[in-house]
Design an enzyme around this catalytic site. Structure first.
Site, PDB file in Angstrom:
ATOM      1  N   GLY A 136      44.003  37.303  43.042  1.00  0.00           N
ATOM      2  CA  GLY A 136      45.254  36.568  43.106  1.00  0.00           C
ATOM      3  C   GLY A 136      45.681  36.287  44.527  1.00  0.00           C
ATOM      4  O   GLY A 136      45.085  36.788  45.484  1.00  0.00           O
ATOM      5  N   ALA A 140      47.059  40.671  52.864  1.00  0.00           N
ATOM      6  CA  ALA A 140      47.242  42.111  53.027  1.00  0.00           C
ATOM      7  C   ALA A 140      48.509  42.443  53.812  1.00  0.00           C
ATOM      8  O   ALA A 140      49.270  43.333  53.440  1.00  0.00           O
ATOM      9  CB  ALA A 140      46.012  42.705  53.711  1.00  0.00           C
ATOM     10  N   LYS A 191      37.347  29.524  45.563  1.00  0.00           N
ATOM     11  CA  LYS A 191      38.423  28.838  46.289  1.00  0.00           C
ATOM     12  C   LYS A 191      38.182  28.847  47.793  1.00  0.00           C
ATOM     13  O   LYS A 191      38.688  27.995  48.525  1.00  0.00           O
ATOM     14  CB  LYS A 191      39.777  29.462  45.949  1.00  0.00           C
ATOM     15  CG  LYS A 191      39.876  30.982  46.123  1.00  0.00           C
ATOM     16  CD  LYS A 191      40.257  31.416  47.500  1.00  0.00           C
ATOM     17  CE  LYS A 191      40.267  32.936  47.615  1.00  0.00           C
ATOM     18  NZ  LYS A 191      40.578  33.413  48.966  1.00  0.00           N
ATOM     19  N   THR A 248      45.284  30.148  50.226  1.00  0.00           N
ATOM     20  CA  THR A 248      44.219  30.157  51.215  1.00  0.00           C
ATOM     21  C   THR A 248      44.134  28.840  51.975  1.00  0.00           C
ATOM     22  O   THR A 248      43.766  28.821  53.148  1.00  0.00           O
ATOM     23  CB  THR A 248      42.860  30.461  50.548  1.00  0.00           C
ATOM     24  OG1 THR A 248      43.014  31.573  49.677  1.00  0.00           O
ATOM     25  CG2 THR A 248      41.806  30.808  51.570  1.00  0.00           C
ATOM     26  N   SER A 254      45.476  32.943  56.589  1.00  0.00           N
ATOM     27  CA  SER A 254      44.171  32.772  55.971  1.00  0.00           C
ATOM     28  C   SER A 254      43.053  32.717  57.004  1.00  0.00           C
ATOM     29  O   SER A 254      43.175  32.089  58.050  1.00  0.00           O
ATOM     30  CB  SER A 254      44.153  31.488  55.137  1.00  0.00           C
ATOM     31  OG  SER A 254      42.857  31.243  54.635  1.00  0.00           O
ATOM     32  N   ARG A 255      41.928  33.362  56.687  1.00  0.00           N
ATOM     33  CA  ARG A 255      40.752  33.310  57.554  1.00  0.00           C
ATOM     34  C   ARG A 255      39.939  32.052  57.326  1.00  0.00           C
ATOM     35  O   ARG A 255      39.150  31.656  58.178  1.00  0.00           O
ATOM     36  CB  ARG A 255      39.856  34.535  57.303  1.00  0.00           C
ATOM     37  CG  ARG A 255      40.468  35.844  57.754  1.00  0.00           C
ATOM     38  CD  ARG A 255      39.569  37.011  57.382  1.00  0.00           C
ATOM     39  NE  ARG A 255      39.434  37.132  55.940  1.00  0.00           N
ATOM     40  CZ  ARG A 255      38.621  37.997  55.346  1.00  0.00           C
ATOM     41  NH1 ARG A 255      37.863  38.791  56.057  1.00  0.00           N
ATOM     42  NH2 ARG A 255      38.563  38.076  54.030  1.00  0.00           N
TER      43      ARG A 255
END
Length: 275
Positions: A136, A140, A191, A248, A254-255
């Site tokens: 989901g 973090a 995703k 994301t 987001s990475r």
């Protein structure tokens, strides 16, 4: 309850914080001994979540056996590329008839198995009914800061999903249940491909129109692939599909999205094209 979290990265630490704030005793196994020591002595993960205080009930160890001893709940949160090796090492110490929550998103490179399938491959058949996946839209850092977050846990055994739901749920961490393991896992994994494309788009200077098109058509392709794997298409319109995709592709933490590796990929692409 005593819980073991296998993986001292940012997401494993965040889930440990949720469990700790719910009153559970949590031991985090960290590959890095310095991280394990800091989790115990400072209740902080200085490597991944610097400056964020964790509940006092969270501690760390570099010993898998020590982490798993007496655990009534196990959370597998190692990076996807080492999940097989880590869980194989953990197997001798894994308690019987205990929920094992796979919180890692990804697909194994060589086998193309999802993480749930990797655990089924590594663990004996009698442990398979206790496997649950958690996915989901959830950064973090925001989870540790106790910002409102919603996730989904999936298991073919509904009572097992509900059991894990009760362990994690609180006033800021909302947990929904599903029996569609394939849909939840594939939504959380695929995703990232769309998010990298969105990051490339932003890096090349395209606007919101392009990003919206990538997200929408990307989700359509994601649904078609997931259905081929037996998923319910409605699952992909929920938290583990559309929800995670939106986060994301648009989130600053987001990475793979706008400020992450997608932009770096765009810069690399431009350089290669110029050459």
């Amino acid at each position: 309850m005593r819980a073991a979290v296998i993986g001292g990265g940012s997401w494993g630490t965040a889930l440990a914080a949720v469990l700790g704030s719910n009153g559970h005793e949590v031991v985090v196994w960290a590959h890095d001994p310095d991280v394990a020591r800091a989790l115990t002595e400072k209740h902080e993960n200085p490597k991944y979540l610097t400056g964020l205080r964790l509940p006092d009930r969270v501690s760390g160890t570099h010993d898998l056996g020590q982490a798993l001893a007496g655990a009534e709940l196990v959370v597998a949160a190692s990076p996807s590329h080492v999940t097989r090796a880590v869980m194989r090492d953990a197997l001798p110490a894994l308690p019987k008839a205990t929920p094992i929550v796979c919180a890692t998103k990804g697909i194994e490179n060589d086998s193309l198995l999802t993480m749930h399938e990797v655990l089924e491959d590594v663990l004996p058949t009698e442990m398979h009914p206790y496997l649950v996946c958690l996915s989901g839209p959830s950064f973090a850092k925001e989870t540790v800061l106790r910002l409102p977050t919603a996730v989904v846990v999936a298991s073919p055994w509904e009572k097992m999903a509900q059991r894990v739901q009760r362990c994690f749920s609180n006033d800021y961490f909302r947990v929904y249940t599903s029996m569609d393991v394939a849909g939840v896992e594939l939504g959380g994994s695929l995703k990232n491909v769309c998010a990298i494309a969105a990051g490339i788009s932003d890096g090349m200077g395209f606007g919101s129109n392009t990003r919206a098109a990538i997200m929408t058509r990307g989700l359509a392709e994601l649904v078609r692939l997931a259905v081929k794997k037996g998923a319910n298409p409605l699952t992909l319109s929920g938290l583990a599909g559309m929800g995670d995709l939106v986060l994301t592709c648009t989130g600053e933490l987001s990475r793979t999205g706008p400020s992450g590796s997608g932009w770096a990929a765009a810069r690399s692409c431009r350089t290669s094209c110029a050459e």
